[in-house]
Structures are given as structure tokens and as C-alpha cells.
Design an enzyme around this catalytic site. Sequence first.
Site, PDB file in Angstrom:
ATOM      1  N   ASP A  99       0.811  -1.214   0.000  1.00  0.00           N
ATOM      2  CA  ASP A  99       0.000   0.000   0.000  1.00  0.00           C
ATOM      3  C   ASP A  99       0.846   1.266   0.000  1.00  0.00           C
ATOM      4  OD1 ASP A  99      -2.086  -1.778   0.172  1.00  0.00           O
ATOM      5  OD2 ASP A  99      -2.823  -1.080   2.115  1.00  0.00           O
ATOM      6  N   ASP A 172      -1.933   6.056  -3.183  1.00  0.00           N
ATOM      7  CA  ASP A 172      -1.548   4.805  -2.535  1.00  0.00           C
ATOM      8  C   ASP A 172      -0.902   3.904  -3.580  1.00  0.00           C
ATOM      9  OD1 ASP A 172      -2.682   5.686  -0.181  1.00  0.00           O
ATOM     10  OD2 ASP A 172      -3.922   3.902   0.111  1.00  0.00           O
ATOM     11  N   HIS A 222      -7.710   1.239  -4.151  1.00  0.00           N
ATOM     12  CA  HIS A 222      -6.772   0.186  -4.510  1.00  0.00           C
ATOM     13  C   HIS A 222      -7.335  -0.643  -5.680  1.00  0.00           C
ATOM     14  CE1 HIS A 222      -4.980   0.412  -0.184  1.00  0.00           C
ATOM     15  NE2 HIS A 222      -4.876   1.559  -0.859  1.00  0.00           N
ATOM     16  N   ASP A 224      -6.021  -3.526  -6.902  1.00  0.00           N
ATOM     17  CA  ASP A 224      -5.641  -4.937  -6.966  1.00  0.00           C
ATOM     18  C   ASP A 224      -6.737  -5.890  -6.479  1.00  0.00           C
ATOM     19  OD1 ASP A 224      -5.210  -4.024  -4.382  1.00  0.00           O
ATOM     20  OD2 ASP A 224      -3.101  -4.613  -4.297  1.00  0.00           O
ATOM     21  N   CYS A 328      -1.427  -7.337  -1.459  1.00  0.00           N
ATOM     22  CA  CYS A 328      -1.241  -6.217  -0.519  1.00  0.00           C
ATOM     23  C   CYS A 328      -0.222  -6.552   0.563  1.00  0.00           C
ATOM     24  CB  CYS A 328      -2.559  -5.867   0.155  1.00  0.00           C
ATOM     25  SG  CYS A 328      -3.770  -5.107  -0.923  1.00  0.00           S
TER      26      CYS A 328
END
Length: 342
Positions: A99, A172, A222, A224, A328
Amino acid sequence: MAVVDACDEWSPLREVVVGTAYGAMFPDEDRRMIEATMPREHWDEFRPGHPFPVWITEAAEQELQAVAELLESMGCRVHRPKRVPWEGLGGYCATMPRDSLVVMGDRIIEAPMAWRSRQHELLAYWPLIQQWRQAGARWLPADVDLGMELLDAGPREPGPRWVIGEGRPAWDAADFLRLGPRTVVGQLSHVTNRSGIDHLRARLGPDIQVHLLQPDDPHAMHIDATLCPLREGLALYNPDRITPDTMRGTPLDGWELVPAPRPEPNAGPPPRYMTSAWLSINLLVVDDQHVLVEAQDEKLQTLLTSLGFTPLPSPFRNVQALGGSFHCATLDIRRDRRTWTT
């Protein structure tokens, strides 16, 4: 051989950081940020000085240790972060190194994160960063005044009403994926703003292009759990957020894009305090044959097998309760160099 060298998400993994669940605290953030990004049923957990249940953090640490040992058995060198007392820092945890840090080539880049509760995370990784710097890696700190207000200052991106404005650059690292030494894809989100994209582009330099995707996700934070590259030319995608049509004209145009199977709702325990069930595609590709996948995600394991991979099922539900999964919770420091076609 460079001590730090990784340019994609899939080349054979040789060195990696695996996070730690030690002392994990619920992030203490403005209520507007929590309501924009977190599951409604857990909003009240996000309050000052509130630790995650000990039974979850202890089980999560065991899961992380098991993954570290598995990767070591496959020939990877594994590092773990320094233990930090997050309660005294108003912080979150060091479970998710992906992150806050990006590795691109021989560079380690610090993200100027939007969350106030994450602004001390570098403490957990600093001994490792010093070690890599001394061995020749390039360290690029955020160099941003993290005290500047984001929620109430600056113009806002048109379209979805992101909770942050443009008061300072913010991004991020988990809002970006590497597709080779010259290509990064990412997104705007509730933690990544337009000036943050410019900040990352400046850190990467003119030879590396940052392309923005536009997932249909009003709670975006995020990328992912939206897109998972498995090897050059092949990626899984979350069909609730993105489609092959929306990836036309991007570096993913021409790739084989496979919809991920719809995940089962979380029956718990533990609860998914910070994520949706689509965390299932937050995978770690170890090499061209092996992919780490949660032990209970049997439909995804079957799909990966059909695509020519050997899934490595590993229990990770307690780590997921802390806000991330395999991608992550790891930071690839070195992958084998290869020849890219793009």
C-alpha cells in the site's frame, strides 16, 4: 545483480517483504473517508485507539509466517518489517507493505498516502530501506507535506465524487500495477488524486508511462481487487467493476482478459472489516507456474488451473480481515529480469 529490481507483477519472484499483523489498529480517519470506502456494517469499528481483536491479529500473524516459510521453501529471500507500537502513533499496521511502497526497477518509491493513520508506516520498513540503499538501490521519499488537508481543500476531480480534493498530492501504491519496465496502469480513487498521479509520474520519469483505467467503483480504493495480471498478455478482472471494452485503448488492449469467478459472500468469522469479497483476486504470482490463492477460494483455484497455473492454496482469511490479501501483504523487491515485448 541489482539488490532491488522488479518491473512487473509476474516474473519469477526472488526477494520479497511479507507484512506483519503485530499491533494492528483500526484506522482512525475522518468519518467521511470511512463511509466512502469501508463496508457500512463496520463503520463504527473505525474509532481512535481501537485495536483489531487479538484472536484475529494472532491468527493473521500465523498465516503471514506460513506464507513467508512457503516462499522461502521456493527459493525466495523473505524480509519482515520491524514491529512498531501503532497504538501510540495513531497508526494502522505494517501488514500491507504494497500500500505504501512501489518498487520499479532499482527504485523504491514512498507513496504520500491520503490516510493520516498511515503516515508513520515507513518506520516499519526503514531498516530494510536503509539496507537496500547501502547496497545501491535508489530511495525516493514522498517529499510532500503530509499535514496538508485533503478532505476540505482544493478542487475535486469531475465524475465520481472522490472524498479527497487536490489540497496536496496523494496516492496509494496499491492503486497501481506494473506491466513491464515502461508501463504502469492505475486509477483515481478516494485515496489517489490527480496531483498524486502527477507526483508519481515525476518520480518514475519520462521513460515510464502511467495509464489510468476507469473502473465502475464508487468506493474505489486500490486497484488490486479489480485487476490481476497473471503473466504478460493475461489478466483476471473483476466483472462488477471493469470490462474488456473499458480497457480498449489502454496497455491491456489485446491481452487475454478473463473474468474472475464471483466470490462467495463472507460467512465469517473473521469479518471483512475493510474490503469486499472481491479481495479474492488479490493474488501473488510467484512465477510462471505458481500463484498464491486463499485456501477456501476453490472456484478461483479451478480457474487458475485451467489457465495453466498451479495454485498454492494458503489460509489467509485473518489477514484479509485486516484489509488486504496476498498482493497487498507482500512487496516484491526482486524478480528475475527478462525481455518484455511491451
